[in-house]
Every structure is written in C-alpha cells, then in structure tokens.
Design a protein around this motif. Structure first.
Motif, PDB file in Angstrom:
ATOM      1  N   SER A 199       1.050  -1.511  -0.222  1.00 23.82           N
ATOM      2  CA  SER A 199      -0.167   0.030  -0.173  1.00 23.82           C
ATOM      3  C   SER A 199       0.681   1.138   0.520  1.00 23.82           C
ATOM      4  CB  SER A 199      -1.058   0.277   0.930  1.00 23.82           C
ATOM      5  OG  SER A 199      -0.334   0.148   2.542  1.00 23.82           O
ATOM      6  N   GLY A 245       0.617   5.458  -0.256  1.00 22.32           N
ATOM      7  CA  GLY A 245       1.164   6.239   0.674  1.00 22.32           C
ATOM      8  C   GLY A 245       2.963   7.129   0.898  1.00 22.32           C
ATOM      9  N   TRP A 277      -3.611  -3.234   2.134  1.00 21.98           N
ATOM     10  CA  TRP A 277      -4.606  -2.331   3.246  1.00 21.98           C
ATOM     11  C   TRP A 277      -5.579  -2.721   3.463  1.00 21.98           C
ATOM     12  CZ3 TRP A 277      -9.021   0.440   3.752  1.00 21.98           C
ATOM     13  CH2 TRP A 277      -9.495   0.917   5.174  1.00 21.98           C
ATOM     14  N   LYS A 318      -7.819  -4.945   5.627  1.00 22.00           N
ATOM     15  CA  LYS A 318      -9.110  -5.000   6.550  1.00 22.00           C
ATOM     16  C   LYS A 318     -10.136  -5.653   5.875  1.00 22.00           C
ATOM     17  CE  LYS A 318     -13.620  -1.444   5.753  1.00 22.00           C
ATOM     18  NZ  LYS A 318     -13.469  -0.682   5.448  1.00 22.00           N
ATOM     19  N   ASP A 358      -0.012  -3.850   7.692  1.00 19.25           N
ATOM     20  CA  ASP A 358      -1.632  -3.125   8.008  1.00 19.25           C
ATOM     21  C   ASP A 358      -2.658  -4.082   8.150  1.00 19.25           C
ATOM     22  OD1 ASP A 358      -0.928  -1.054   6.211  1.00 19.25           O
ATOM     23  OD2 ASP A 358      -0.736  -2.000   4.934  1.00 19.25           O
ATOM     24  N   THR A 418      -2.429  -4.181  12.299  1.00 18.84           N
ATOM     25  CA  THR A 418      -3.035  -2.845  12.921  1.00 18.84           C
ATOM     26  C   THR A 418      -4.958  -2.600  12.660  1.00 18.84           C
ATOM     27  OG1 THR A 418      -1.377  -1.336  11.467  1.00 18.84           O
ATOM     28  CG2 THR A 418      -3.832  -0.269  12.020  1.00 18.84           C
ATOM     29  N   ARG A 474      -4.552   6.012  -6.516  1.00 16.14           N
ATOM     30  CA  ARG A 474      -5.220   3.913  -6.091  1.00 16.14           C
ATOM     31  C   ARG A 474      -6.418   4.379  -7.055  1.00 16.14           C
ATOM     32  NH1 ARG A 474      -4.069  -0.672  -4.545  1.00 16.14           N
ATOM     33  NH2 ARG A 474      -5.649  -0.798  -6.297  1.00 16.14           N
ATOM     34  N   ARG A 477      -7.863   2.213   2.393  1.00 15.47           N
ATOM     35  CA  ARG A 477      -7.453   3.307   2.953  1.00 15.47           C
ATOM     36  C   ARG A 477      -7.942   4.792   2.317  1.00 15.47           C
ATOM     37  NH1 ARG A 477      -1.014   3.337   3.072  1.00 15.47           N
ATOM     38  NH2 ARG A 477      -1.792   4.243   1.167  1.00 15.47           N
ATOM     39  N   GLU A 503      -4.969   9.088   5.220  1.00 15.87           N
ATOM     40  CA  GLU A 503      -4.062   8.569   5.979  1.00 15.87           C
ATOM     41  C   GLU A 503      -3.309   8.078   5.090  1.00 15.87           C
ATOM     42  OE1 GLU A 503      -7.341   5.838   7.608  1.00 15.87           O
ATOM     43  OE2 GLU A 503      -8.763   7.052   8.717  1.00 15.87           O
ATOM     44  N   GLY A 504      -3.108   8.585   3.968  1.00 11.79           N
ATOM     45  CA  GLY A 504      -2.338   7.433   3.359  1.00 11.79           C
ATOM     46  C   GLY A 504      -0.244   7.794   3.665  1.00 11.79           C
TER      47      GLY A 504
END
Length: 413
Positions: A135, A139, A154, A158, A188, A191, A365, A401, A405-406
């Motif tokens: 990611s 990022g 990411w 998730k 990732d 987290t 992205r 993401r 936040e990247g």
C-alpha cells in the motif's frame, strides 16, 4: 560507361532524396506508436497468477480498445524480473532509454515495484501496477506517474483480516515473506487486529525467494497457541504453507489459516479438498457476473490453462483505460509526459468488464468494489473452476485506505 565529375556530384546530391521518404515514414510510424512493457515473474513463484497471462490480457485490451482502427500502433514487449529489484530496474531502464517504452505494466513483487516506481517517475513515463500489493505505492512512495490498480495490503488486511477477527480469531501469529510485500501485509493486518481488540503473539520471517519448506515456521506458529495463523505471503509460498499445514494436521486442531493474499490459481493448485472453507479477498472473479464471464471468454486459453486471476484482470483494465486516455489526448502528448497521461486517466471515469465502473484517486489508487469469498467444498462445486461463494461485497469507497490516512506527499492537507 564513363562518369564525369558533374555526373558523380549530381548522383551524390540526389542520393539522400532516395532514402528520405522511408526515413520520414519510419519516424512518423514511431511517433504514432505506443509501447507497453509487461514486467513480471514468468518462471517463478508468481508465474501462474501473473506471467504470460498478463501479457495476453494487455493484448486483449488493445483489441477491445479499438485504438489501432484510429491508425495508432501499439507494441507490447515482456520480460521476467525474476522477483529481483536489480533485474527489474535494469530491464526498465533499457526499455525506456533504448527501446522507447512508454508505460510499464503489472510488476508483482513489491520490492521490484517500488524500484520501478522510482525509475518511471525519474523518466516521466507511466507505471500501471496490477501485481504488487504494498500500500506504500499510494502512501509514502506515491508518484504522479503511477496508478495502483487491482488490490493492496490495506484492502486485504481490512477485508480478510477484519472478517477473521469478527469470526472470533483474536490471537494471531504471522508467517511472513521477508520482503516489502510481506512486511506491509503483516503491518496493515496487525493494525486492524489490534484496533479490533485482537492480539499479535508473534511472527516469523521466511526467505523470499528461496524456500519451499515451511514446516519449521508452522511449528513455531502452532507453539504460540494462536487461534489464527496469518499467511503474509503469496503464490507458491501460500500454496506450500497451506498444504504443509494440512499435512501436519494443524487445522484439524482448531487453528484457522488466514490466507491474506490468495488467488484463484492458488485454489486450483491446492484443490478444493484442501482449500475448502478458506476465506479470502479478491477484486475480480471470473464467474462473478455476466461481464466477467464475457471477458474470460474473450481472453481465451490462458497460459498454464488457468482462469484469469485478478492480476490478469488488472492488466486488462489498466491497459484499456490508459489507451482510452491516449486516444483522448493524442499519442504525442501521451508520449511527451507520463504525468499528463496519468492526469488524463484520473480525470476520466473507468469502465470495463473486469471491475465495472470506477475511478482513480489523486494518490493513484484505483477504486472499485472488493469481494470476500469462501472456497467451496468439492460437493458444492458444479463445474471446473467453480470455486468461490460470495460472502460480502465492500463498496469502492470503503475498500481502500482513506486518502487522508495514506501520507502521500501529493496530497496536501
């Protein structure tokens, strides 16, 4: 026959004229030609999910785009990066400096992709990544020349990681491929696990490439008393990990395996008897709907007699959208600036039979829905390659993401 000096001078003066037309024709043809370089693993761990199938997908995108009917020539070259950043970097520099390649595509193996990302930005060309997962490409390492198309760590963390925690898998141990992709996927996923109240009991790094024996790593994972063993690897490494876990009876003792990046080609290699019940995330499945089935039919027989993977689908869709942008802005402008070509791609909504409608965000992205699948049992499968049942769909705007936040340097807060 005798020639005097005047005759010889006259002949010399006319000689360049005879060669001028073909020379101008060749230059005109080159100026109206787009060159696509498909760089991936064609002989190792990722050859089935990427390899020659990605090249075949790009060629189909050229056909479907109709761009050659406009008088634009598209040439495709391919190379094996051997999962080595030094090899991949050398190929890309030669392609751009010597061969005039305009766009680099695919590039599984995140360490290679990050190296290519830097070179393409330096040379102001275009990089459409389908095969790598890190990611960081959108990022901290984001580039105005790069589009990250198919999936990333990411998204996988998730979807698959989050689903496993919600199902009760609170205690995790990771078996992680020791390079950029594995590290990013473990990071990732960890987290999401911690944010959901789960616990990371430990991890072990496995050589990449260079090992097919995961027995000692599985023993360490089992000894940790984890409820879930997270496989932060891919391709043949994931296949071998799952097969060896089954041989040791690890899953029979109540331990769950989380294949954090599993492709349909992996499931095929494992067989439904071994893979049944495995939960995984993909952004493309050949049998998802009428459009994906139609694309699969057009692609025809893929190398290795496999159904197209999501990496192949990303190469198809990425090439198709790039060629739409070229048709809009013109070949000369597209070749002159990779940044402007990518800007045009971002300005245009995406639409294709692989992913449906989508868009490309400012950080590069690509956004589209993602799907949580469970592998069918042998009794549930009705036909060859009928492997998945859909558990959940995550909308495009929730799959990846959040932009803020990247930490992408292109995005100003």
């Amino acid at each position: 026959m005798n020639f005097d000096r005047r005759t010889l001078l006259g002949a010399a003066a006319t000689a360049p004229v005879w060669g001028a037309a073909p020379f101008r024709s060749a230059r005109a043809q080159a100026a109206n030609t787009i060159k696509i370089g498909v760089l991936n693993d064609q002989s190792g761990t990722y050859r089935d999910l990427s390899g020659g199938g990605s090249t075949q997908a790009v060629r189909q995108a050229i056909k479907d785009s109709g761009i050659e009917a406009r008088g634009i020539t598209v040439e495709v070259v391919q190379a094996d990066h051997q999962n080595r950043p030094d090899v991949g970097s050398t190929v890309v520099r030669q392609w751009i400096d010597r061969d005039g390649v305009d766009v680099i595509m695919d590039v599984p193996t995140s360490s290679v992709a990050l190296a290519v990302n830097t070179i393409v930005r330096e040379k102001n060309k275009v990089f459409i990544n389908s095969g790598a997962a890190a990611s960081d490409l959108t990022g901290t390492a984001c580039s105005p020349n790069t589009v990250h198309w198919t999936y990333d760590t990411w998204m996988l963390a998730k979807s698959t990681g989050g689903a496993m925690v919600r199902a009760g898998g609170q205690r995790w141990f990771f078996i992680t491929a020791d390079y950029a992709f594995g590290h990013a996927l473990e990071r990732d996923t960890s987290t999401f696990i911690r944010n959901a109240g789960g616990q990371i009991l430990g991890s072990v790094r496995t050589p990449f490439p260079g090992t097919t024996d995961f027995s000692s790593f599985l023993v360490q994972a089992q000894a940790s008393r984890a409820q879930v063993i997270g496989l932060a690897n891919a391709g043949a490494d994931t296949i071998n990990s799952i097969k060896q876990a089954a041989e040791f009876g690890i899953t029979r003792r109540g331990v769950k395996l989380a294949g954090l990046l599993v492709f349909i080609t992996d499931v095929h290699s494992l067989g439904l008897q071994t893979a049944q019940g495995l939960v995984l995330t993909e952004s493309f499945y050949w049998d998802l709907n009428d459009r994906t089935r139609a694309l699969t039919q057009r692609l025809g027989n893929m190398p290795g007699n496999v159904k197209p993977s999501m990496v192949h689908a990303g190469c198809y869709a990425g090439a198709l959208h790039y060629l739409k942008a070229v048709a809009e802005m013109g070949v000369a402008a597209a070749k002159a600036s990779g940044v402007e070509a990518v800007n045009k791609m971002k300005a245009m909504p995406t639409e294709d039979d692989a992913f449906g409608a989508g868009s490309i965000r400012a950080d590069g992205r690509k956004l589209h829905p993602t799907y949580l699948f469970e592998v069918k049992s042998p009794a549930e499968s009705r036909a060859p390659w009928d492997y998945y049942k859909l558990l959940a769909t995550t909308p495009a705007e929730e799959s990846f993401r959040p932009l803020a936040e990247g930490s992408c340097p292109l995005i100003r807060s």
